[in-house]
Design an enzyme around this catalytic site. Structure first.
Site, PDB file in Angstrom:
ATOM      1  N   HIS A  99       0.812  -1.213   0.000  1.00 21.67           N
ATOM      2  CA  HIS A  99       0.000   0.000   0.000  1.00 21.67           C
ATOM      3  C   HIS A  99       0.848   1.267   0.000  1.00 21.67           C
ATOM      4  O   HIS A  99       0.359   2.347  -0.328  1.00 21.67           O
ATOM      5  CB  HIS A  99      -0.974   0.016   1.193  1.00 21.67           C
ATOM      6  CG  HIS A  99      -0.346   0.341   2.513  1.00 21.67           C
ATOM      7  ND1 HIS A  99       0.030  -0.618   3.433  1.00 21.67           N
ATOM      8  CD2 HIS A  99      -0.013   1.529   3.081  1.00 21.67           C
ATOM      9  CE1 HIS A  99       0.535  -0.042   4.502  1.00 21.67           C
ATOM     10  NE2 HIS A  99       0.525   1.268   4.315  1.00 21.67           N
ATOM     11  N   ASP A 129       0.141  -7.613   1.671  1.00 15.81           N
ATOM     12  CA  ASP A 129       0.518  -6.199   1.680  1.00 15.81           C
ATOM     13  C   ASP A 129       2.036  -6.028   1.669  1.00 15.81           C
ATOM     14  O   ASP A 129       2.588  -5.222   2.419  1.00 15.81           O
ATOM     15  CB  ASP A 129      -0.091  -5.481   2.893  1.00 15.81           C
ATOM     16  CG  ASP A 129      -0.003  -3.966   2.765  1.00 15.81           C
ATOM     17  OD1 ASP A 129       0.150  -3.469   1.634  1.00 15.81           O
ATOM     18  OD2 ASP A 129      -0.060  -3.269   3.802  1.00 15.81           O
ATOM     19  N   SER A 202       4.851   2.828   7.852  1.00 12.15           N
ATOM     20  CA  SER A 202       4.533   1.613   7.102  1.00 12.15           C
ATOM     21  C   SER A 202       5.709   1.201   6.220  1.00 12.15           C
ATOM     22  O   SER A 202       6.292   2.027   5.520  1.00 12.15           O
ATOM     23  CB  SER A 202       3.305   1.846   6.214  1.00 12.15           C
ATOM     24  OG  SER A 202       2.154   2.022   6.994  1.00 12.15           O
ATOM     25  N   GLY A 260     -10.840 -24.394  -4.032  1.00 14.05           N
ATOM     26  CA  GLY A 260     -12.156 -24.028  -4.542  1.00 14.05           C
ATOM     27  C   GLY A 260     -13.276 -24.307  -3.561  1.00 14.05           C
ATOM     28  O   GLY A 260     -14.357 -24.750  -3.961  1.00 14.05           O
ATOM     29  N   ILE A 261     -13.005 -24.048  -2.272  1.00 13.51           N
ATOM     30  CA  ILE A 261     -14.054 -24.222  -1.261  1.00 13.51           C
ATOM     31  C   ILE A 261     -14.068 -23.007  -0.344  1.00 13.51           C
ATOM     32  O   ILE A 261     -13.107 -22.244  -0.267  1.00 13.51           O
ATOM     33  CB  ILE A 261     -13.827 -25.475  -0.392  1.00 13.51           C
ATOM     34  CG1 ILE A 261     -12.525 -25.343   0.433  1.00 13.51           C
ATOM     35  CG2 ILE A 261     -13.853 -26.739  -1.221  1.00 13.51           C
ATOM     36  CD1 ILE A 261     -12.400 -26.359   1.548  1.00 13.51           C
TER      37      ILE A 261
END
Length: 356
Positions: A99, A129, A202, A260-261
């Site tokens: 970010h 991030d 950050s 895929g769950i």
């Protein structure tokens, strides 16, 4: 007379023992903890982390953006402070937050010795991030780190960064909570600290009292439109950050597995509804009809109790293991369906990259 001599002998022995204990304690404090104390001419001393800061601070850089106005490109070039970064290797690789640099036009790195460099983005991972930058320079300072050391709740830590573009600043606190290391998202993977992490911190370094890097500062807790100041800040554990950095340098992105769950931890209520004898595993709540789980005929209300032979203890643990599995790998799942146990083989797919 005999009793008097015995009494004197005991007193002498006690004195010798206490003297030895005192000397050993003094030697211990002098050798192992002396680095935390700063002596003064008057014989006094005070707690100091100056040595730790001297080890780590030179490797914490300020990150700037040169804004480019497309309407007047020749008049562009004002430096705008974005945040901080940590030099991780002599080759010029720098870890920072995604970010911090995601909207930058042209990135400039400023070191504490006064040097400035143009940086290129090697790769970014929005899910954790993290981004890796690269600069070209000689004799670059590198952050010390020890991947074998795990931070613990109560450890004293120091946050180094460039808050509000004031220049390098050090804040101090303790580790308030620790999370897991893995590839999933969410604050459960972060170190929580009460060291102040403000805007501009950050991407900077969270270090221990030896000066070793233990995390990449990321965010401060906010309520609504408030700023930080609540004593709750977060840093990405260095083990996770280091792992992501290696993947970004190698591939330019992080390749994650996908099953895929969607799922959640099995609760006692759901275990009773499904007539299960034990409350363990992850309840499948949804199946992507185009994903690997559907191809393996997994269904909602299945309970996954083991992944590749490892017992599943939480939904977060399962998602981490799936993410860490190389796409194309065949994995054995242990599931319970309608009270019966089954072994299911599934070929792990690749998770789609996050777009921002």
């Amino acid at each position: 007379m005999k009793n008097a001599l015995l009494y004197v002998g005991k007193a002498v022995m006690f004195g010798l023992v206490m003297a030895a204990v005192f000397l050993l304690a003094q030697n211990y404090l002098g050798n192992d903890h002396g680095k935390f104390f700063k002596s003064h001419g008057n014989g006094g001393s005070e707690l100091s982390f100056a040595n730790a800061v001297r080890r780590a601070a030179p490797a914490v850089a300020n990150i700037y953006n040169i804004s480019i106005d497309q309407r007047q490109p020749l008049n562009s070039g004002a430096l705008q402070g974005l945040g901080s970064g940590v030099i991780m290797a002599k080759e010029g690789y720098i870890l920072t937050n995604y970010h911090v640099i995601k909207k930058a036009d042209e990135i400039v790195i400023a070191l504490q010795d006064g040097r400035r460099f143009s940086a290129e983005v090697v790769g970014s991972d929005p899910e954790t991030d993290l981004s890796v930058l690269k600069i070209e320079g000689d004799k670059l300072p590198v952050a010390p780190l020890n991947l074998g050391t795990l931070p613990q709740v109560g450890d004293v830590v120091l946050a180094i960064g460039n808050p509000y573009n004031l220049g390098q600043t050090i804040t101090q606190g303790i580790i308030s909570a620790t999370g897991r290391n893995g590839l999933s998202t969410g604050y459960q993977d972060f170190l929580q600290t009460d060291a102040a992490i403000n805007a501009g911190n950050s991407g900077g370094a969270l270090i221990d009292t030896s000066g070793d890097l233990i995390g990449i500062n990321t965010a401060a807790y906010q309520i609504g439109g408030e700023g930080g100041g609540h004593g709750i800040s977060f840093a990405i554990p260095i083990r996770l950050a280091y792992s992501i950095m290696g993947k970004l340098i190698e591939h330019g992105r992080v390749i994650r597995g996908a099953l895929g769950i969607s799922g959640e931890a099995l609760t006692p209520f759901m275990a009773q509804v499904l007539k299960l004898q034990e409350v363990r595993g992850v309840l499948v709540t949804g199946v992507d009809r185009n994903g690997p789980a559907a191809s393996a005929q997994l269904l909602p209300r299945d309970v996954i109790t083991a992944y590749a032979g490892e017992e599943v203890v939480s939904a977060e643990m399962l998602m981490d293991r799936i993410a860490e599995t190389k796409p194309g790998t065949e994995v054995e799942l242990t599931i319970i369906r309608q009270g019966q146990g089954y072994q299911v083989s599934v070929v792990i797919g690749e998770k789609a990259s996050t777009t921002d």
